[in-house]
Scaffold this motif. Structure first.
Motif, PDB file in Angstrom:
ATOM      1  N   GLN A 119       0.846  -1.174   0.008  1.00 53.06           N
ATOM      2  CA  GLN A 119      -0.055   0.088   0.050  1.00 53.06           C
ATOM      3  C   GLN A 119       0.637   1.108   0.144  1.00 53.06           C
ATOM      4  O   GLN A 119       0.556   2.183  -0.785  1.00 53.06           O
ATOM      5  N   GLN A 120       1.742   1.214   0.635  1.00 56.66           N
ATOM      6  CA  GLN A 120       2.807   2.345   0.884  1.00 56.66           C
ATOM      7  C   GLN A 120       3.664   2.604  -0.172  1.00 56.66           C
ATOM      8  O   GLN A 120       3.720   3.688  -0.752  1.00 56.66           O
ATOM      9  N   PRO A 134      -3.546   1.327 -10.057  1.00 53.42           N
ATOM     10  CA  PRO A 134      -3.298   0.137  -8.912  1.00 53.42           C
ATOM     11  C   PRO A 134      -1.746  -0.337  -9.525  1.00 53.42           C
ATOM     12  O   PRO A 134      -1.600  -0.381 -10.891  1.00 53.42           O
ATOM     13  N   TYR A 135      -1.025  -0.851  -8.722  1.00 52.34           N
ATOM     14  CA  TYR A 135       0.302  -1.566  -9.019  1.00 52.34           C
ATOM     15  C   TYR A 135       0.535  -2.460  -8.057  1.00 52.34           C
ATOM     16  O   TYR A 135      -0.093  -2.639  -6.879  1.00 52.34           O
ATOM     17  N   VAL A 141       3.347  -8.748   1.506  1.00 49.37           N
ATOM     18  CA  VAL A 141       3.559  -8.460   2.987  1.00 49.37           C
ATOM     19  C   VAL A 141       4.429  -7.246   3.300  1.00 49.37           C
ATOM     20  O   VAL A 141       5.052  -6.965   2.396  1.00 49.37           O
ATOM     21  N   PRO A 142       4.508  -6.839   4.349  1.00 52.07           N
ATOM     22  CA  PRO A 142       5.415  -5.503   4.666  1.00 52.07           C
ATOM     23  C   PRO A 142       6.978  -6.096   4.242  1.00 52.07           C
ATOM     24  O   PRO A 142       7.306  -7.235   4.591  1.00 52.07           O
ATOM     25  N   LEU A 143       7.724  -5.023   4.168  1.00 52.18           N
ATOM     26  CA  LEU A 143       9.271  -5.528   3.806  1.00 52.18           C
ATOM     27  C   LEU A 143      10.000  -6.189   4.798  1.00 52.18           C
ATOM     28  O   LEU A 143      10.316  -7.235   4.550  1.00 52.18           O
ATOM     29  N   GLY A 144       9.741  -5.926   5.949  1.00 52.05           N
ATOM     30  CA  GLY A 144      10.328  -6.562   7.118  1.00 52.05           C
ATOM     31  C   GLY A 144      10.121  -7.990   7.260  1.00 52.05           C
ATOM     32  O   GLY A 144      10.957  -9.031   7.324  1.00 52.05           O
ATOM     33  N   THR A 145       8.609  -8.193   7.201  1.00 55.04           N
ATOM     34  CA  THR A 145       8.367  -9.747   6.947  1.00 55.04           C
ATOM     35  C   THR A 145       9.022 -10.507   5.873  1.00 55.04           C
ATOM     36  O   THR A 145       9.396 -11.611   6.113  1.00 55.04           O
TER      37      THR A 145
END
Length: 477
Positions: free
Chosen positions: A40-41, A57-58, A69-73
């Protein structure tokens, strides 16, 4: 000393990322992103950096895996070092969504022999089919009944093609003659076009952004020639000879050249004013069965898109088609994929080099049909090894194999939003595959025998299929 400590703390929970487009062009310099940033970010960031007035949308990919998922995950799960720059590819997605088809809405009898080809018109409002009973039929999609039976061929109708402005339909037969039809009346427009000595293997129209209204098309034949025809002059204007064996497939590219694939293992590139040979693409070790262009979907649909807009003049149509073509093509060159009896495929960029960009291996039997997704992001291939395979459309990298058919897969077709793929097989079923989950979305049994031809309408509303059981089936969502 304290300052250094603080700096170290702020950088540990960030990841150095580089955003690039599918061709590999970076979007700005590498940036530090917080580990809790997700798709999303990233989407907000890309829209900002590209100055998109309307937010688009991308989807994001890290080494061919979609980032959900978030980058850290992601880093933890895949044990990626935070010290390296993480390369993220952003892919524009269709702003509309096509529903999967899940039921057969009509089974229409009419043909008295196998249905060998089905094709929706560029605007998705009309449907034509060619059959072994020597007729072409046009179907009324509102009432789901036969509309016109076009008679005139002396032998099986092997291939049909709509002009991208939707005004003409051409069919080619096993006797080698071609016939142009008026889809509004189902009557032939002029006499059969004679010239080929053996059966017709493929037909492709000149793109409407190069010439409107549509007048010229090219046909390929078992006799080793391809011929360019002009429907207003009602004759062959150029004969492209040079192949030493049958020409199996032909495509008229958006840059105005013609590509022919042949049983002599070569692909030839021709210019279309005098029919001169420009290039020869060599690499396959056996017959070439199928060619696909990265821009094929916009060439097929011309000025028509999912909104269903109508056009009053050929000039307006040409302008809109050119805008659509340029937008789809982007900065990259037009790409070509060939599928062969040698079990392999090649990805080419004919205007960049005469050598293949990638050799795509993995199928264990001949490759029967290759097709780029409408957005050019994927290539799908259908093979006699019963699988459908998915490849990256820009690099040719293997992505996934769809297994489920229990017989050779004959033909494939994409949904207009590039999110779903349809396949028809000798096993009598159609299957819809979900590109995002890479799994079977829908199994569509119903035909009594082999399914030779499938097509997903450009407006995304319906699917048509035909085969050995002589009926035409329409499928809806």
């Amino acid at each position: 000393m304290e300052v250094e400590e603080e700096q170290r703390e702020t950088t540990t929970n960030k990841v150095m990322c580089l955003l690039t487009d599918p061709e590999g062009t970076p979007l700005g310099a590498p940036v530090y992103l917080p580990q809790n940033a997700g798709p999303q970010q990233l989407q907000q960031m890309v829209n900002k950096l590209l100055n998109n007035e309307e937010k688009l949308p991308y989807a994001f990919y890290v080494s061919d895996q979609e980032l959900l998922v978030p980058l850290g995950t992601y880093l933890e799960k895949n044990k990626v070092s935070v010290e390296k720059v993480l390369s993220i590819i952003y892919q524009p997605q269709a702003v509309f969504r096509i529903r999967s088809v899940n039921r057969c809405s009509a089974t229409i009898a009419g043909h008295t022999e196998a249905v060998l080809s089905v094709a929706f018109s560029p605007d998705g409002q009309h449907l034509a089919s060619g059959s072994g009973d020597t007729t072409v039929r046009l179907w009324d999609l509102n009432t789901q009944t036969p509309q016109f039976t076009c008679t005139g061929h002396r032998n099986w109708v092997l291939c049909i093609a709509w002009s991208p402005d939707g005004k003409h339909l051409v069919s080619g037969s096993k006797a080698g003659e071609l016939q142009c039809w008026d889809p509004q009346t189902g009557k032939p427009s002029g006499n059969p076009l004679m010239g080929h000595k053996k059966w017709i293997t493929g037909i492709s129209w000149e793109p409407v952004h190069l010439n409107a209204p549509c007048r010229r098309f090219v046909s390929a034949s078992k006799d080793g020639d391809a011929r360019i025809w002009d429907i207003s002059l009602k004759k062959c204007v150029i004969c492209l000879s040079g192949h030493t064996l049958a020409v199996t497939c032909v495509k008229w590219g958006g840059d105005g050249v013609i590509y022919t694939g042949s049983q002599d293992c070569t692909i030839k590139v021709w210019e279309t004013t005098q029919g001169k040979l420009i290039k020869e693409l060599k690499g396959h070790g056996h017959w070439i069965n199928s060619l696909a262009l990265s821009t094929e979907y916009v060439l097929r649909t011309g000025a028509f898109d999912h909104t269903g807009k109508k056009y009053s003049s050929p000039e307006e149509m040409k302008r809109v088609a050119l805008e659509r073509y340029n937008k789809m093509k982007g900065n990259g060159p037009e790409r070509l994929v060939s599928g062969s009896d040698d079990f392999t495929m090649f990805l080419w960029e004919p205007f960049v080099s005469k050598h293949p960009k990638t050799r795509m291996t993995g199928h264990q039997q001949l490759v029967n049909h290759v097709y780029f997704s409408p957005d050019g992001q994927w290539v799908a291939s259908a093979s006699f090894d019963k699988s459908v395979k998915l490849w990256n459309g820009a690099t040719g990298q293997f992505i996934a194999a769809f297994r489920g058919h229990v017989g050779p897969v004959y033909q494939i077709s994409w949904s207009a939003d590039s999110r779903l793929l349809l396949s028809g097989s000798k096993d009598s079923t159609l299957k819809v595959w979900d590109i995002r989950t890479r799994k079977l979305k829908q199994d569509l049994p119903g035909h009594a025998d082999e399914v030779y031809a499938v097509d997903w309408s450009p407006d995304g509303e319906k699917v048509a299929s035909g085969g050995k059981d002589r009926v035409l089936k329409l499928w809806m969502g």
